[in-house]
Design a protein around this motif. Structure first.
Motif: not given
Length: 153
Positions: A6-23
């Motif tokens: 695997e190469h790369g990195d990301y994080s996933i969070g939520t704000d209510g019914r919104i999935l937040q992805v930060f690459v």
């Protein structure tokens, strides 16, 4: 088929019914497979009601062609679970219009509303509107009393 680490990195969070992805780095095909599994698990928790995604590239990360193709089945699966819109921020990319166009092509092909934005504050109201519109399609608010039968005079 050759399998790479695997190469790369990301994080996933939520704000209510919104999935937040930060690459934070370019994801290869193997990392995209892991990302799709994690997003599927989060979508499972949202199933039954519409939800949306916000994706932000925190660096000059790019999507490799093979990784984009890995995204398609996962996005389709999330659509079946209620994904109704995607907003993404590629402003830190060296070529944001090209990255937005390539990402947009994928969402267009899947019939998924999308918007390119400068930050989450710009994305959130639009995503919430999309969720609300999708909710109304799933459970329309009748707003009027149901008919009780023929009128008797």
């Amino acid at each position: 088929m050759t399998v790479f680490s695997e190469h790369g990195d990301y994080s996933i969070g939520t704000d209510g019914r919104i999935l937040q992805v930060f690459v934070t780095a370019t994801l290869n095909s193997e990392m995209m497979a892991r990302y799709s599994r994690e997003m599927s698990e989060l979508a499972d928790a949202m199933t039954g009601r519409p939800f949306a995604s916000y994706i932000e590239y925190l660096t000059d990360a790019i999507l490799m062609l093979e990784a984009i193709e890995k995204l398609r089945p996962g996005i389709q699966e999330r659509q079946r679970k209620g994904l109704c819109a995607v907003a993404f921020n590629v402003s830190k990319s060296a070529a944001p219009s090209i990255v937005a166009a390539k990402s947009g092509e994928l969402y267009d092909a899947l019939g998924l509303p999308w918007k390119s934005v400068q930050d989450y504050d710009a994305a959130r109201p639009w995503l919430l509107e999309q969720i609300d519109a999708a909710e109304k399609q799933v459970r329309p608010d009748r707003g009027t009393p149901e008919e009780s039968g023929p009128e008797i005079s």
